[in-house]
Design an enzyme around this catalytic site. Structure first.
Site, mmCIF file in Angstrom:
data_model
loop_
_atom_site.group_PDB
_atom_site.id
_atom_site.type_symbol
_atom_site.label_atom_id
_atom_site.label_comp_id
_atom_site.label_asym_id
_atom_site.label_seq_id
_atom_site.Cartn_x
_atom_site.Cartn_y
_atom_site.Cartn_z
ATOM 1 C CB SER A 150 0.478 3.081 -2.299
ATOM 2 O OG SER A 150 1.126 2.653 -3.478
ATOM 3 C CE1 TYR A 170 -0.056 -1.937 -0.905
ATOM 4 C CE2 TYR A 170 -0.061 -0.722 -2.970
ATOM 5 C CZ TYR A 170 0.440 -0.917 -1.691
ATOM 6 O OH TYR A 170 1.425 -0.082 -1.221
HETATM 7 N N1 NAD Z 1 7.480 -0.136 0.290
HETATM 8 C C1 NAD Z 1 6.883 0.481 -0.703
HETATM 9 O O1 NAD Z 1 7.360 0.489 -1.853
HETATM 10 C C2 NAD Z 1 5.595 1.224 -0.444
HETATM 11 C C3 NAD Z 1 5.164 2.144 -1.412
HETATM 12 C C4 NAD Z 1 3.980 2.844 -1.182
HETATM 13 C C5 NAD Z 1 3.265 2.652 -0.018
HETATM 14 N N2 NAD Z 1 3.705 1.740 0.893
HETATM 15 C C6 NAD Z 1 2.907 1.571 2.116
HETATM 16 O O2 NAD Z 1 3.717 1.847 3.248
HETATM 17 C C7 NAD Z 1 3.159 1.217 4.404
HETATM 18 C C8 NAD Z 1 4.290 0.576 5.220
HETATM 19 O O3 NAD Z 1 4.867 -0.488 4.495
HETATM 20 P P1 NAD Z 1 6.452 -0.695 4.420
HETATM 21 O O4 NAD Z 1 6.911 -0.148 3.132
HETATM 22 O O5 NAD Z 1 7.089 -0.204 5.651
HETATM 23 O O6 NAD Z 1 6.526 -2.313 4.302
HETATM 24 P P2 NAD Z 1 6.856 -3.442 5.418
HETATM 25 O O7 NAD Z 1 6.300 -4.700 4.850
HETATM 26 O O8 NAD Z 1 8.273 -3.392 5.780
HETATM 27 O O9 NAD Z 1 6.035 -2.969 6.695
HETATM 28 C C9 NAD Z 1 4.665 -3.215 6.881
HETATM 29 C C10 NAD Z 1 4.460 -3.526 8.355
HETATM 30 O O10 NAD Z 1 3.058 -3.712 8.591
HETATM 31 C C11 NAD Z 1 2.890 -4.862 9.412
HETATM 32 N N3 NAD Z 1 1.553 -5.403 9.188
HETATM 33 C C12 NAD Z 1 1.079 -5.993 8.069
HETATM 34 N N4 NAD Z 1 -0.177 -6.403 8.225
HETATM 35 C C13 NAD Z 1 -0.539 -6.024 9.482
HETATM 36 C C14 NAD Z 1 -1.728 -6.172 10.230
HETATM 37 N N5 NAD Z 1 -2.804 -6.797 9.718
HETATM 38 N N6 NAD Z 1 -1.772 -5.661 11.475
HETATM 39 C C15 NAD Z 1 -0.675 -5.053 12.014
HETATM 40 N N7 NAD Z 1 0.481 -4.909 11.352
HETATM 41 C C16 NAD Z 1 0.553 -5.381 10.095
HETATM 42 C C17 NAD Z 1 4.009 -5.798 8.974
HETATM 43 O O11 NAD Z 1 4.277 -6.818 9.919
HETATM 44 C C18 NAD Z 1 5.148 -4.810 8.780
HETATM 45 O O12 NAD Z 1 5.853 -4.599 9.976
HETATM 46 C C19 NAD Z 1 2.111 0.247 3.875
HETATM 47 O O13 NAD Z 1 0.826 0.793 4.074
HETATM 48 C C20 NAD Z 1 2.410 0.165 2.387
HETATM 49 O O14 NAD Z 1 1.276 -0.145 1.614
HETATM 50 C C21 NAD Z 1 4.858 1.034 0.710
#
Ligand code: NAD
Length: 287
Positions: A150, A170
Site C-alpha cells: 500500500s 496497517y
Molecule cells: N482499497 C484501497 O484503497 C487499498 C489501497 C492500498 C492497498 N490496498 C490493499 O489491497 C488489498 C486488497 O484489498 P481491497 O482493496 O480489495 O479491499 P477489500 O476489503 O474489498 O478486499 C479484501 C479482501 O480480503 C479478505 N480478507 C480479509 N481478511 C482476511 C483473512 N484474514 N483471510 C482471508 N481473507 C481475508 C476480505 O474478506 C476481502 O474479500 C489489501 O491488502 C489492501 O491492504 C487497498
C-alpha cells in the site's frame, strides 16, 4: 492464447475487490484459480468482510471466462487453513505457478489494548508471509509471487495518523512488505522464482469506501460535529494523487498483477512497484 495458459494462481482475499478482479483477469489470460477468502467478519474491522455469496460470485465470474476455480473459505492468519485450501487446489490442478498474497484489512476498532495493531499485523503482514510459506514448497522455476502492499502504508501521516492502533499496524505491516520483498526475492532468484509487490494508492473497494476512511479524509467535518459521507470524501480523495483522479479501479491493479504473473516480466524481481498516480512523489515517505 492467453499469457498464463496452463498456469495456476493461488489468490487470497479473492471474495471481492482487487482479489476477485485478479482472479477474473488471470483466468482471462488462461490461468486456473485457487481462491481463498475469510468469508466472515473480523471484530476489529468496522466494515464487513466478503461473504460466502461474494466468493460464489467470484467462482461464477472466473467460470464465465472458461477457466476452472477451486474456492475455499480460509483465514490467512491460520497456516493450516491455507494449506488445506492449497491441497484442494493441487488435488484438482496438480500445480501452482502464481501467488497473489492480496488479503488485507484496515482494523480501526480497538476493543482491547492494541487489538487493532495485532490484527493489522496478523492479516496484512503475517497473512502474506503465511501465504508465501504455504505455497513455496510447491513452486518451481518460472513461478511468480505478488504481494499487495500500500502506498498509504509507505507514506507518513496516512493510516497511522487515523488515531487507532490498527492504522499504525496497517502502515507497519505494509512497510515490512517492502523489506520482505527485497530480502526474500534474493533468496528465490537462484531458483528462477520471482517476488514483487504492488503498492496501490486509494482503490475503489470496501477498504476505502467506509466510514473510517471518510472521517480521515474529512477531519474538517468531524471537527464541526458532522458525520462525513462518501459524497463528502469523494471531494477530498483527489488530494492524495497528483494525477487528477480520486482513486484507481481494481482493473488497474489487476493489469499490473497479470504482467508480473506472466513471462513478460520474467527478469523483474525484488521490486516494490508504486501504482499510485504519483502519490508517493507528493507525500512524505516513511521508507
Ligand atoms: N482499497 C484501497 O484503497 C487499498 C489501497 C492500498 C492497498 N490496498 C490493499 O489491497 C488489498 C486488497 O484489498 P481491497 O482493496 O480489495 O479491499 P477489500 O476489503 O474489498 O478486499 C479484501 C479482501 O480480503 C479478505 N480478507 C480479509 N481478511 C482476511 C483473512 N484474514 N483471510 C482471508 N481473507 C481475508 C476480505 O474478506 C476481502 O474479500 C489489501 O491488502 C489492501 O491492504 C487497498
Amino acid at each position: 492464447m492467453g499469457k498464463l495458459e496452463g498456469k495456476v494462481a493461488f489468490i487470497t482475499g479473492a471474495g471481492r475487490g482487487q482479489g476477485r478482479s485478479h482472479a477474473v483477469t488471470l483466468a482471462g489470460e488462461g490461468a486456473d484459480i485457487i481462491a481463498v477468502d475469510i468469508c466472515e467478519d473480523i471484530p476489529t474491522v468496522n466494515y464487513e468482510m466478503a461473504s460466502a455469496e461474494d466468493l460464489a460470485q467470484t467462482v461464477k465470474e472466473v467460470e464465465a471466462t472458461g477457466r476452472s476455480i477451486v474456492a475455499v473459505k480460509a483465514d490467512v492468519r491460520v497456516k493450516e487453513q491455507l494449506k488445506s485450501a492449497l491441497d484442494q487446489g493441487l488435488a484438482r490442478f496438480g500445480r501452482v505457478d502464481i501467488v497473489c498474497a492480496n488479503a488485507g484489512i484496515l482494523p480501526m476498532n480497538d476493543r482491547t489494548l492494541i487489538e487493532g495493531f495485532i490484527d493489522g499485523m496478523d492479516v496484512d503482514f503475517v497473512g502474506a508471509h503465511n501465504t508465501v510459506a504455504v505455497v513455496a514448497p510447491h513452486l518451481r522455476a518460472g513461478a511468480s509471487i505478488i504481494v499487495t502492499g500500500s502506498c498509504a502504508g509507505l507514506m507518513k501521516n496516512t493510516t497511522e495518523a487515523m488515531g487507532k492502533t490498527g492504522g499504525v499496524g496497517y502502515s507497519f505491516a505494509k512497510r515490512l512488505v517492502f523489506q520482505y520483498v527485497e530480502t526474500l526475492a534474493l533468496q528465490l532468484a537462484p531458483h528462477n522464482i520471482r517476488l514483487n509487490a504492488v503498492h496501490p494508492t486509494n482503490v475503489n473497494t470496501r477498504l476505502l469506501m467506509n466510514d473510517d476512511i471518510y472521517r480521515s479524509f474529512r477531519p474538517d467535518l468531524v471537527a464541526a460535529g458532522k458525520i462525513p459521507t462518501r459524497e463528502d470524501a469523494e471531494v477530498a480523495f483527489p488530494a492524495m494523487q497528483p494525477m487528477p483522479i480520486p482513486y484507481i479501479e481494481v482493473g488497474d491493479a489487476s493489469a499490473l498483477v497479470a504482467f508480473l504473473a506472466s513471462d513478460d516480466s520474467r527478469y523483474i524481481t525484488g521490486l516494490n512497484i508504486r501504482l499510485d498516480a504519483g502519490s508517493m512523489l507528493k507525500g512524505e515517505r516513511a521508507i
